[in-house]
Design an enzyme around this catalytic site. Structure first.
Site, PDB file in Angstrom:
ATOM      1  N   GLY A  64       0.769  -1.234   0.000  1.00  0.00           N
ATOM      2  CA  GLY A  64       0.000   0.000   0.000  1.00  0.00           C
ATOM      3  C   GLY A  64       0.799   1.283   0.000  1.00  0.00           C
ATOM      4  O   GLY A  64       0.223   2.366   0.156  1.00  0.00           O
ATOM      5  N   THR A  68       3.813  -0.304  -7.027  1.00  0.00           N
ATOM      6  CA  THR A  68       3.473  -0.488  -8.440  1.00  0.00           C
ATOM      7  C   THR A  68       3.544   0.832  -9.194  1.00  0.00           C
ATOM      8  O   THR A  68       4.053   0.888 -10.320  1.00  0.00           O
ATOM      9  CB  THR A  68       2.073  -1.104  -8.579  1.00  0.00           C
ATOM     10  OG1 THR A  68       2.053  -2.383  -7.940  1.00  0.00           O
ATOM     11  CG2 THR A  68       1.703  -1.289 -10.048  1.00  0.00           C
ATOM     12  N   ASP A  95       4.034  -9.932  -7.561  1.00  0.00           N
ATOM     13  CA  ASP A  95       3.042  -9.865  -6.488  1.00  0.00           C
ATOM     14  C   ASP A  95       1.834 -10.709  -6.884  1.00  0.00           C
ATOM     15  O   ASP A  95       1.272 -10.509  -7.957  1.00  0.00           O
ATOM     16  CB  ASP A  95       2.619  -8.412  -6.271  1.00  0.00           C
ATOM     17  CG  ASP A  95       1.768  -8.229  -5.021  1.00  0.00           C
ATOM     18  OD1 ASP A  95       1.221  -9.223  -4.511  1.00  0.00           O
ATOM     19  OD2 ASP A  95       1.640  -7.079  -4.568  1.00  0.00           O
TER      20      ASP A  95
END
Length: 372
Positions: A64, A68, A95
Site C-alpha cells: 500500500g 506499483t 506480487d
C-alpha cells in the site's frame, strides 16, 4: 490486541537505529579487514542509478505504499532514456495480487505485452502458481529421465523424494523458472514490481535455502552416489537435475552481484513503513543483496496544511523523514514524491508522476520542514 503509544514506538525506533548503527560499525570493520573487497558503486540520485549498468531493479516495500506506481514510473523513465539506443525495458509483477494492469489501464498476463503508446516498454504479470507447476513437472521429468539400471532405484527414488520435499523448493523452482524465462527474452533492463517485503524476503532466500538443503542431501546415504550421477549427467551433455542445481548458483550470483541487481525501497513517512523497510534492508544485507536507494512517497506539502489535521500529519511525517535521512543518507540515494490529489492511473498520469519522481529538485530533501 496489543497497542503501542508514542513512547513505545519511539523506543522501538530507537532500538532499530541502535541496531542499524551497530551493524554499520561491524560492517566497517569487516570492510577494513577485507583488503581486496570490491567497492560497491553508490549513486547520488535516482537518475544516476537508472543510467548505470544495473540490469535487474527490484522495487520493494510494505503493502500500500505505492510500489506499483513507482515501478511503473521507473520503467517509463528507463524506456524513455533507452529508446534512442533501441533498448527494451520489461516491468514484471511478482506480487500475487497484480496491479500493473490497473496501473496502466491495460490488460497484461504472463507473457510480455507492449504498453500502449510505447515502442520499447513491456509489462507482464507473473503467476507464481503456474511457474511452480511448470517447474515441478520439469523437475519430475528430469528425475525420471535420470533413472538407470546400475543404481539401487529404491534408494535413488528416496533421494529424489527428499530433494522434491525440501523446504521452499516449489517457490525456488518457480522463481528460477521466471528468471530463466526473462533471460531468454531480449530485454536490456528488467524492473521487478515485488510483493510486500515479507513475501519478497522469503522468495529471495529460497535459492540459498535450496542450496543448503541440497548440500545436506548429498551427505545422506546414497547422497554421494546421487551427486556423482548428476555430475556424470552434465559430462554426458545431459542438463538434468545437476543442471538445475547449477542454475540455482547462477541465480544467486546474479542476485548478489551489485553491478547486475539492486533494490529500491519504497515507503511512506510513517512508523510501520519505516520500520518494515529497515528490517527488510537488513534481510537483504544478510542475503548479500545490494540496496541503492529509498523513495519516500506521499509527502504532504506545506501548502496543504490548511488546518490542524494536515499540520499534525505533516509534523508526524517530518519526524520520519528526518529519521530516514539519518539512517540512510550516507549509504543510499533518497528521493521523494508528494501526496497526489487523484489516483495515478493510465499512461498520461504515470508519465507526469515519473517526471516528478525524477525531478532533480526532488532528489535531496529540502525546505523548512526538512532542514536540520
Amino acid at each position: 490486541m496489543t497497542s503501542f503509544n508514542n513512547e513505545d514506538l519511539d523506543k522501538i525506533l530507537e532500538e532499530a537505529i541502535n541496531e542499524h548503527v551497530i551493524n554499520e560499525k561491524i560492517d566497517c570493520v569487516k570492510e577494513k579487514e577485507e583488503e581486496e573487497e570490491e567497492e560497491i558503486e553508490s549513486f547520488k540520485n535516482i537518475d544516476e542509478f537508472v543510467n548505470s549498468s544495473i540490469k535487474w531493479i527490484f522495487i520493494s516495500g510494505k503493502g500500500g505504499v505505492g510500489k506499483t506506481t513507482c515501478s511503473s514510473a521507473v520503467g517509463i523513465k528507463c524506456s524513455q532514456k533507452m529508446k534512442k539506443n533501441n533498448k527494451k525495458v520489461l516491468i514484471v509483477s511478482t506480487d500475487p495480487a497484480h496491479n500493473l494492469s490497473d496501473s496502466f489501464n491495460q490488460q497484461f498476463n504472463e507473457k510480455p505485452t507492449l504498453v500502449d503508446s510505447f515502442e520499447n516498454l513491456y509489462c507482464m504479470e507473473y503467476d507464481n502458481k503456474t511457474g511452480i507447476q511448470k517447474a515441478q513437472k520439469e523437475f519430475a521429468e528430469k528425475i525420471n529421465q535420470n533413472k538407470i539400471n546400475n543404481f539401487n532405484m529404491d534408494q535413488f527414488n528416496e533421494m529424489g523424494d527428499f530433494f522434491q520435499n525440501m523446504p521452499g523448493i516449489d517457490e525456488a523452482l518457480g522463481f528460477m523458472s521466471l528468471t530463466r524465462e526473462i533471460q531468454k527474452m531480449d530485454f536490456d533492463m528488467v524492473i521487478f514490481d515485488t510483493a510486500p517485503t515479507g513475501h519478497t524476503s522469503k522468495l529471495l532466500s529460497y535459492p540459498q535455502i535450496l542450496k543448503k538443503h541440497y548440500e545436506k542431501m548429498i551427505n545422506r546415504p546414497m547422497g554421494q552416489m546421487f551427486q556423482m550421477f548428476m555430475r556424470n549427467s552434465i559430462k554426458n551433455g545431459n542438463d538434468k537435475v545437476a543442471g538445475m542445481v547449477q542454475r540455482v548458483d547462477e541465480l544467486n550470483k546474479k542476485l548478489c552481484d551489485p553491478t547486475h541487481t539492486s533494490f529500491i525501497c519504497v515507503g511512506i513517512p510513517e512508523f510501520l513503513s519505516v520500520y518494515e523497510n529497515e528490517r527488510f534492508i537488513h534481510d537483504l544485507f544478510d542475503l548479500n543483496i545490494n540496496v541503492s536507494g529509498i523513495i519516500i512517497n506521499q509527502l504532504i506539502e506545506e501548502k496543504q496544511c490548511i488546518n490542524d489535521f494536515w499540520k499534525n500529519r505533516k509534523a508526524m511525517q517530518d519526524k520520519y523523514v528526518t529519521l530516514i535521512n539519518e539512517l540512510y543518507n550516507s549509504d543510499f540515494f533518497i528521493t521523494n514524491t508528494e501526496l497526489q490529489d487523484e489516483e495515478i492511473r493510465g499512461v498520461t498520469k504515470l508519465k507526469i508522476f515519473s517526471d516528478k519522481l525524477f525531478d532533480n529538485k526532488k532528489q535531496i530533501m529540502s525546505g523548512p520542514s526538512y532542514e536540520k
